[in-house]
Write a protein that holds these residues in place. Structure first.
Motif, PDB file in Angstrom:
ATOM      1  N   SER A   1      74.751  92.921  -2.508  1.00  0.00           N
ATOM      2  CA  SER A   1      73.991  93.095  -1.268  1.00  0.00           C
ATOM      3  C   SER A   1      73.610  94.534  -0.981  1.00  0.00           C
ATOM      4  O   SER A   1      72.706  94.798  -0.194  1.00  0.00           O
ATOM      5  CB  SER A   1      74.789  92.552  -0.080  1.00  0.00           C
ATOM      6  N   GLY A   2      74.340  95.489  -1.580  1.00  0.00           N
ATOM      7  CA  GLY A   2      74.070  96.885  -1.280  1.00  0.00           C
ATOM      8  C   GLY A   2      74.823  97.378  -0.066  1.00  0.00           C
ATOM      9  O   GLY A   2      74.607  98.498   0.398  1.00  0.00           O
ATOM     10  N   GLY A   3      75.715  96.553   0.487  1.00  0.00           N
ATOM     11  CA  GLY A   3      76.486  96.961   1.657  1.00  0.00           C
ATOM     12  C   GLY A   3      77.792  97.618   1.257  1.00  0.00           C
ATOM     13  O   GLY A   3      77.821  98.729   0.753  1.00  0.00           O
ATOM     14  N   SER A   4      78.890  96.899   1.450  1.00  0.00           N
ATOM     15  CA  SER A   4      80.200  97.443   1.099  1.00  0.00           C
ATOM     16  C   SER A   4      80.288  97.631  -0.417  1.00  0.00           C
ATOM     17  O   SER A   4      80.085  96.681  -1.173  1.00  0.00           O
ATOM     18  CB  SER A   4      81.305  96.488   1.568  1.00  0.00           C
ATOM     19  N   PRO A   5      80.611  98.843  -0.889  1.00  0.00           N
ATOM     20  CA  PRO A   5      80.625  99.058  -2.333  1.00  0.00           C
ATOM     21  C   PRO A   5      81.885  98.546  -3.021  1.00  0.00           C
ATOM     22  O   PRO A   5      81.914  98.407  -4.239  1.00  0.00           O
ATOM     23  CB  PRO A   5      80.530 100.583  -2.460  1.00  0.00           C
ATOM     24  N   ILE A   6      82.949  98.268  -2.252  1.00  0.00           N
ATOM     25  CA  ILE A   6      84.222  97.846  -2.838  1.00  0.00           C
ATOM     26  C   ILE A   6      84.648  96.516  -2.222  1.00  0.00           C
ATOM     27  O   ILE A   6      84.702  96.370  -1.006  1.00  0.00           O
ATOM     28  CB  ILE A   6      85.322  98.900  -2.616  1.00  0.00           C
ATOM     29  N   THR A   7      84.951  95.543  -3.085  1.00  0.00           N
ATOM     30  CA  THR A   7      85.376  94.225  -2.637  1.00  0.00           C
ATOM     31  C   THR A   7      86.672  93.836  -3.332  1.00  0.00           C
ATOM     32  O   THR A   7      86.831  94.071  -4.529  1.00  0.00           O
ATOM     33  CB  THR A   7      84.308  93.157  -2.960  1.00  0.00           C
ATOM     34  N   LEU A   8      87.609  93.249  -2.588  1.00  0.00           N
ATOM     35  CA  LEU A   8      88.796  92.643  -3.163  1.00  0.00           C
ATOM     36  C   LEU A   8      88.649  91.136  -3.045  1.00  0.00           C
ATOM     37  O   LEU A   8      88.552  90.609  -1.935  1.00  0.00           O
ATOM     38  CB  LEU A   8      90.070  93.095  -2.443  1.00  0.00           C
ATOM     39  N   ALA A   9      88.588  90.451  -4.173  1.00  0.00           N
ATOM     40  CA  ALA A   9      88.531  89.000  -4.187  1.00  0.00           C
ATOM     41  C   ALA A   9      89.950  88.485  -4.412  1.00  0.00           C
ATOM     42  O   ALA A   9      90.521  88.663  -5.492  1.00  0.00           O
ATOM     43  CB  ALA A   9      87.611  88.513  -5.299  1.00  0.00           C
ATOM     44  N   VAL A  10      90.534  87.866  -3.397  1.00  0.00           N
ATOM     45  CA  VAL A  10      91.935  87.439  -3.438  1.00  0.00           C
ATOM     46  C   VAL A  10      92.004  85.989  -3.897  1.00  0.00           C
ATOM     47  O   VAL A  10      91.670  85.068  -3.148  1.00  0.00           O
ATOM     48  CB  VAL A  10      92.595  87.597  -2.055  1.00  0.00           C
ATOM     49  N   CYS A  11      92.445  85.787  -5.126  1.00  0.00           N
ATOM     50  CA  CYS A  11      92.517  84.451  -5.725  1.00  0.00           C
ATOM     51  C   CYS A  11      93.909  83.850  -5.541  1.00  0.00           C
ATOM     52  O   CYS A  11      94.874  84.542  -5.213  1.00  0.00           O
ATOM     53  CB  CYS A  11      92.173  84.535  -7.210  1.00  0.00           C
ATOM     54  N   GLN A  12      94.009  82.550  -5.788  1.00  0.00           N
ATOM     55  CA  GLN A  12      95.283  81.865  -5.614  1.00  0.00           C
ATOM     56  C   GLN A  12      96.332  82.378  -6.592  1.00  0.00           C
ATOM     57  O   GLN A  12      97.480  82.608  -6.238  1.00  0.00           O
ATOM     58  CB  GLN A  12      95.102  80.359  -5.807  1.00  0.00           C
ATOM     59  N   ASP A  13      95.946  82.565  -7.854  1.00  0.00           N
ATOM     60  CA  ASP A  13      96.868  83.000  -8.890  1.00  0.00           C
ATOM     61  C   ASP A  13      96.059  83.601 -10.033  1.00  0.00           C
ATOM     62  O   ASP A  13      94.838  83.743  -9.930  1.00  0.00           O
ATOM     63  CB  ASP A  13      97.730  81.824  -9.381  1.00  0.00           C
ATOM     64  N   LEU A  14      96.736  83.954 -11.133  1.00  0.00           N
ATOM     65  CA  LEU A  14      96.032  84.577 -12.255  1.00  0.00           C
ATOM     66  C   LEU A  14      95.063  83.615 -12.934  1.00  0.00           C
ATOM     67  O   LEU A  14      94.056  84.044 -13.506  1.00  0.00           O
ATOM     68  CB  LEU A  14      97.049  85.120 -13.267  1.00  0.00           C
ATOM     69  N   HIS A  15      95.352  82.327 -12.874  1.00  0.00           N
ATOM     70  CA  HIS A  15      94.388  81.352 -13.385  1.00  0.00           C
ATOM     71  C   HIS A  15      93.109  81.407 -12.553  1.00  0.00           C
ATOM     72  O   HIS A  15      91.992  81.347 -13.094  1.00  0.00           O
ATOM     73  CB  HIS A  15      94.981  79.950 -13.344  1.00  0.00           C
TER      74      HIS A  15
ATOM     75  N   PRO B   1      96.720 101.613   1.133  1.00  0.00           N
ATOM     76  CA  PRO B   1      96.231 101.346   2.493  1.00  0.00           C
ATOM     77  C   PRO B   1      94.887 101.984   2.787  1.00  0.00           C
ATOM     78  O   PRO B   1      94.072 101.421   3.520  1.00  0.00           O
ATOM     79  CB  PRO B   1      97.338 101.929   3.384  1.00  0.00           C
ATOM     80  N   ASP B   2      94.633 103.165   2.233  1.00  0.00           N
ATOM     81  CA  ASP B   2      93.361 103.841   2.500  1.00  0.00           C
ATOM     82  C   ASP B   2      92.196 103.105   1.850  1.00  0.00           C
ATOM     83  O   ASP B   2      91.111 102.986   2.431  1.00  0.00           O
ATOM     84  CB  ASP B   2      93.409 105.282   1.986  1.00  0.00           C
ATOM     85  N   LEU B   3      92.429 102.610   0.641  1.00  0.00           N
ATOM     86  CA  LEU B   3      91.377 101.874  -0.059  1.00  0.00           C
ATOM     87  C   LEU B   3      91.061 100.571   0.654  1.00  0.00           C
ATOM     88  O   LEU B   3      89.894 100.207   0.837  1.00  0.00           O
ATOM     89  CB  LEU B   3      91.808 101.603  -1.503  1.00  0.00           C
ATOM     90  N   LEU B   4      92.094  99.865   1.094  1.00  0.00           N
ATOM     91  CA  LEU B   4      91.869  98.597   1.775  1.00  0.00           C
ATOM     92  C   LEU B   4      91.173  98.779   3.118  1.00  0.00           C
ATOM     93  O   LEU B   4      90.478  97.874   3.583  1.00  0.00           O
ATOM     94  CB  LEU B   4      93.190  97.851   1.977  1.00  0.00           C
ATOM     95  N   ALA B   5      91.334  99.958   3.719  1.00  0.00           N
ATOM     96  CA  ALA B   5      90.708 100.201   5.015  1.00  0.00           C
ATOM     97  C   ALA B   5      89.188 100.235   4.926  1.00  0.00           C
ATOM     98  O   ALA B   5      88.496 100.018   5.922  1.00  0.00           O
ATOM     99  CB  ALA B   5      91.220 101.516   5.602  1.00  0.00           C
ATOM    100  N   VAL B   6      88.643 100.495   3.734  1.00  0.00           N
ATOM    101  CA  VAL B   6      87.182 100.563   3.578  1.00  0.00           C
ATOM    102  C   VAL B   6      86.638  99.425   2.724  1.00  0.00           C
ATOM    103  O   VAL B   6      85.429  99.314   2.542  1.00  0.00           O
ATOM    104  CB  VAL B   6      86.748 101.918   2.963  1.00  0.00           C
ATOM    105  N   ALA B   7      87.505  98.595   2.197  1.00  0.00           N
ATOM    106  CA  ALA B   7      87.075  97.524   1.296  1.00  0.00           C
ATOM    107  C   ALA B   7      86.780  96.233   2.055  1.00  0.00           C
ATOM    108  O   ALA B   7      87.279  96.010   3.158  1.00  0.00           O
ATOM    109  CB  ALA B   7      88.141  97.259   0.237  1.00  0.00           C
ATOM    110  N   GLN B   8      85.974  95.402   1.436  1.00  0.00           N
ATOM    111  CA  GLN B   8      85.740  94.046   1.924  1.00  0.00           C
ATOM    112  C   GLN B   8      86.761  93.150   1.228  1.00  0.00           C
ATOM    113  O   GLN B   8      86.825  93.117  -0.007  1.00  0.00           O
ATOM    114  CB  GLN B   8      84.330  93.592   1.565  1.00  0.00           C
ATOM    115  N   VAL B   9      87.591  92.440   1.996  1.00  0.00           N
ATOM    116  CA  VAL B   9      88.617  91.574   1.430  1.00  0.00           C
ATOM    117  C   VAL B   9      88.212  90.122   1.672  1.00  0.00           C
ATOM    118  O   VAL B   9      88.028  89.702   2.820  1.00  0.00           O
ATOM    119  CB  VAL B   9      89.997  91.853   2.048  1.00  0.00           C
TER     120      VAL B   9
END
Length: 215
Positions: free
Chosen positions: A20-34, A136-144
Motif C-alpha cells: 500500500s505504501g503506508g506502514s513500511p514494517i508489518t508483523l504477520a502473527v501466524c498460529q505456528d511455524l506451519h 518494543p521500539d520496533l513494534l511501536a511503529v510496526a503494523q501487527v
C-alpha cells in the motif's frame, strides 16, 4: 471492549498493507511455524498478482546487508523475513534486540527506496511475548496483523508488551487528538473517524491487540 472485532487479520490484509505504501514494517502473527510456511508461500504468489511488486525472502541475519546492497528495482519490493520466529529463546532475543536497534535505519531505508520497499516479519502467536520484550521500539511503529484463527491479544500482566503497544496508540492519539477508546467507539458505531489509511488500519490492529487491557 469485550467481543470487539476490528480487523479481519487474513493474509490478504498483510499483502494489501505490504504493497500500500503506508506502514513500511508489518508483523504477520501466524498460529505456528506451519502457518508461517503457508503465509510464506501465499505471499510469494499473491503479492505479484495484486500489483507490480516483487517478493524477496531473506533471513533476519542478512536483512541489513541485503537492504544496503540491493539495487533499485522497477517495481515495489516486499522483503519477507521468514525466520523471525525460529530458534531458541537466546537466538530470538539476540535477533530481535538487534532488529530493535535498527528500527529507525530500517524505516528510513525502506522509505528511501524508489519505488518504496516494505518489510514483512512472519512471526507466531507463541513467540510474540518474547518479541515484544526485546523489540518494543520496533513494534511501536510496526503494523501487527494476526493471521491465525486465535486473534493475538496482549497479556495485561506483561507490562513490557503493554507498554510497547501503548506507545503506538499514544503516537496516534496525539496525531489525531482522539483516544483509542473513542476510536473504537466510533468504529463500532460506524461513525466517521477522520483517520486516513494506513494509520486507521494500524490503530485498529493496536487496539485489537490491547483489547484485554482497554476493557
Amino acid at each position: 471492549m469485550p467481543g470487539i472485532e476490528l480487523h479481519s487479520g487474513w493474509l490478504d490484509d498483510v499483502a494489501a498493507i505490504a504493497i500500500s505504501g503506508g506502514s513500511p514494517i508489518t508483523l504477520a502473527v501466524c498460529q505456528d511455524l506451519h502457518g508461517v510456511q503457508q503465509a510464506r508461500e501465499w505471499l510469494q504468489s499473491a503479492i505479484p498478482s495484486l500489483t507490480e511488486a516483487h517478493v524477496n525472502e531473506v533471513p533476519a541475519s542478512s536483512l541489513q546487508a541485503r537492504l544496503q546492497t540491493h539495487p533499485s528495482l522497477e517495481c515495489r519490493t516486499v522483503w519477507c523475513v521468514y525466520d523471525a520466529a525460529e530458534g531458541s529463546s537466546e537466538e530470538l532475543q539476540a535477533r530481535w534486540r538487534e532488529l530493535n536497534l535498527l528500527r529507525d535505519w530500517l524505516t528510513d531505508t525502506l522509505r528511501s527506496h524508489e519505488p518504496r520497499a516494505s518489510l514483512v516479519f512472519l512471526t507466531t502467536v507463541t513467540r510474540m511475548p518474547e518479541i515484544s520484550r526485546h523489540a518494543p521500539d520496533l513494534l511501536a511503529v510496526a503494523q501487527v496483523i494476526t493471521v491465525s484463527e486465535d486473534s493475538f491479544a496482549v497479556d495485561p500482566s506483561d507490562t513490557s508488551m503493554v507498554d510497547s503497544f501503548r506507545r503506538g496508540c499514544i503516537e496516534l492519539e496525539a496525531r489525531y487528538g482522539m483516544s483509542t477508546s473513542e476510536l473504537v467507539r466510533r468504529l463500532l458505531d460506524r461513525e466517521p473517524t477522520g483517520v486516513p489509511e494506513p494509520d486507521l488500519s494500524r490503530w485498529r490492529s493496536l487496539s485489537e491487540a490491547l483489547r484485554e487491557v482497554l476493557e
